[in-house]
Design a protein around this motif. Sequence first.
Motif, PDB file in Angstrom:
ATOM      1  N   LEU A  23       0.823  -1.218   0.000  1.00 19.27           N
ATOM      2  CA  LEU A  23       0.000   0.000   0.000  1.00 19.27           C
ATOM      3  C   LEU A  23       0.853   1.263   0.000  1.00 19.27           C
ATOM      4  O   LEU A  23       0.505   2.252  -0.649  1.00 19.27           O
ATOM      5  N   SER A  24       1.962   1.238   0.729  1.00 22.10           N
ATOM      6  CA  SER A  24       2.841   2.413   0.788  1.00 22.10           C
ATOM      7  C   SER A  24       3.764   2.497  -0.421  1.00 22.10           C
ATOM      8  O   SER A  24       4.549   3.431  -0.538  1.00 22.10           O
ATOM      9  N   LYS A  25       3.660   1.487  -1.289  1.00 20.69           N
ATOM     10  CA  LYS A  25       4.473   1.390  -2.504  1.00 20.69           C
ATOM     11  C   LYS A  25       5.965   1.267  -2.204  1.00 20.69           C
ATOM     12  O   LYS A  25       6.804   1.616  -3.024  1.00 20.69           O
ATOM     13  N   THR A  26       6.290   0.745  -1.007  1.00 18.86           N
ATOM     14  CA  THR A  26       7.674   0.398  -0.696  1.00 18.86           C
ATOM     15  C   THR A  26       8.105  -0.705  -1.652  1.00 18.86           C
ATOM     16  O   THR A  26       9.245  -0.748  -2.103  1.00 18.86           O
ATOM     17  N   THR A  27       7.166  -1.600  -1.947  1.00 21.99           N
ATOM     18  CA  THR A  27       7.361  -2.648  -2.945  1.00 21.99           C
ATOM     19  C   THR A  27       6.270  -2.459  -3.990  1.00 21.99           C
ATOM     20  O   THR A  27       5.090  -2.466  -3.673  1.00 21.99           O
ATOM     21  N   ARG A  28       6.679  -2.282  -5.224  1.00 26.53           N
ATOM     22  CA  ARG A  28       5.741  -1.979  -6.308  1.00 26.53           C
ATOM     23  C   ARG A  28       5.338  -3.233  -7.075  1.00 26.53           C
ATOM     24  O   ARG A  28       5.952  -4.280  -6.939  1.00 26.53           O
ATOM     25  N   GLU A  29       4.318  -3.093  -7.885  1.00 24.05           N
ATOM     26  CA  GLU A  29       3.830  -4.203  -8.693  1.00 24.05           C
ATOM     27  C   GLU A  29       4.959  -4.770  -9.552  1.00 24.05           C
ATOM     28  O   GLU A  29       5.746  -4.026 -10.126  1.00 24.05           O
ATOM     29  N   GLY A  30       5.046  -6.091  -9.563  1.00 23.47           N
ATOM     30  CA  GLY A  30       6.077  -6.782 -10.329  1.00 23.47           C
ATOM     31  C   GLY A  30       7.367  -6.998  -9.565  1.00 23.47           C
ATOM     32  O   GLY A  30       8.232  -7.764  -9.997  1.00 23.47           O
ATOM     33  N   GLU A  31       7.537  -6.334  -8.415  1.00 25.23           N
ATOM     34  CA  GLU A  31       8.760  -6.474  -7.624  1.00 25.23           C
ATOM     35  C   GLU A  31       8.664  -7.667  -6.686  1.00 25.23           C
ATOM     36  O   GLU A  31       7.579  -8.042  -6.229  1.00 25.23           O
ATOM     37  N   ALA A  32       9.829  -8.219  -6.386  1.00 22.17           N
ATOM     38  CA  ALA A  32       9.918  -9.349  -5.461  1.00 22.17           C
ATOM     39  C   ALA A  32       9.686  -8.880  -4.030  1.00 22.17           C
ATOM     40  O   ALA A  32      10.073  -7.769  -3.645  1.00 22.17           O
ATOM     41  N   LEU A  33       9.055  -9.743  -3.267  1.00 21.81           N
ATOM     42  CA  LEU A  33       8.867  -9.516  -1.828  1.00 21.81           C
ATOM     43  C   LEU A  33       9.921 -10.322  -1.083  1.00 21.81           C
ATOM     44  O   LEU A  33      10.527 -11.239  -1.644  1.00 21.81           O
ATOM     45  N   PRO A  34      10.155 -10.006   0.190  1.00 20.82           N
ATOM     46  CA  PRO A  34      11.133 -10.793   0.956  1.00 20.82           C
ATOM     47  C   PRO A  34      10.746 -12.271   0.957  1.00 20.82           C
ATOM     48  O   PRO A  34       9.563 -12.623   0.962  1.00 20.82           O
ATOM     49  N   SER A  35      11.751 -13.121   0.964  1.00 20.52           N
ATOM     50  CA  SER A  35      11.492 -14.560   0.924  1.00 20.52           C
ATOM     51  C   SER A  35      10.882 -15.040   2.237  1.00 20.52           C
ATOM     52  O   SER A  35      11.027 -14.399   3.287  1.00 20.52           O
ATOM     53  N   VAL A  36      10.225 -16.184   2.147  1.00 22.39           N
ATOM     54  CA  VAL A  36       9.656 -16.810   3.342  1.00 22.39           C
ATOM     55  C   VAL A  36      10.758 -17.045   4.364  1.00 22.39           C
ATOM     56  O   VAL A  36      10.596 -16.751   5.550  1.00 22.39           O
TER      57      VAL A  36
END
Length: 119
Positions: A23-36
């Motif tokens: 929501l804060s766009k710290t991570t944008r669409e198409g970007e990787a999120l932190p791994s499990v």
Amino acid sequence: MSQFNDSQPIFVQIGERIADMILSKTTREGEALPSVRQISADLAVNPLTVTRAYQSLVDIGVVESRRGMGMFVAEGGHQRLLAHERQKFLTEEWPRVMARLAALDLDPTQLLKQGGKDE
């Protein structure tokens, strides 16, 4: 990112933190999120707990799993999450806010006109 409260399951709290990143766009669409594994180690929680948090976001189309690559913010995920969170606010939180305003005999219209200014 390490303190949890007892009011909600840990996987829900982790999911909310990931949602806040989107929501804060710290991570944008198409970007990787932190791994499990990374989140699990950082928060000292079971990897299954993190997986469950991610799955809740996959279920609403906000996050997608890319085999062998990890979790990514889905295209259109920000808008879907925004719509989901707005609906959740209106059905779960807003009724409590309105009840509290009524209990305190506060007029929502007057509060909005006041705009957060002190009298």
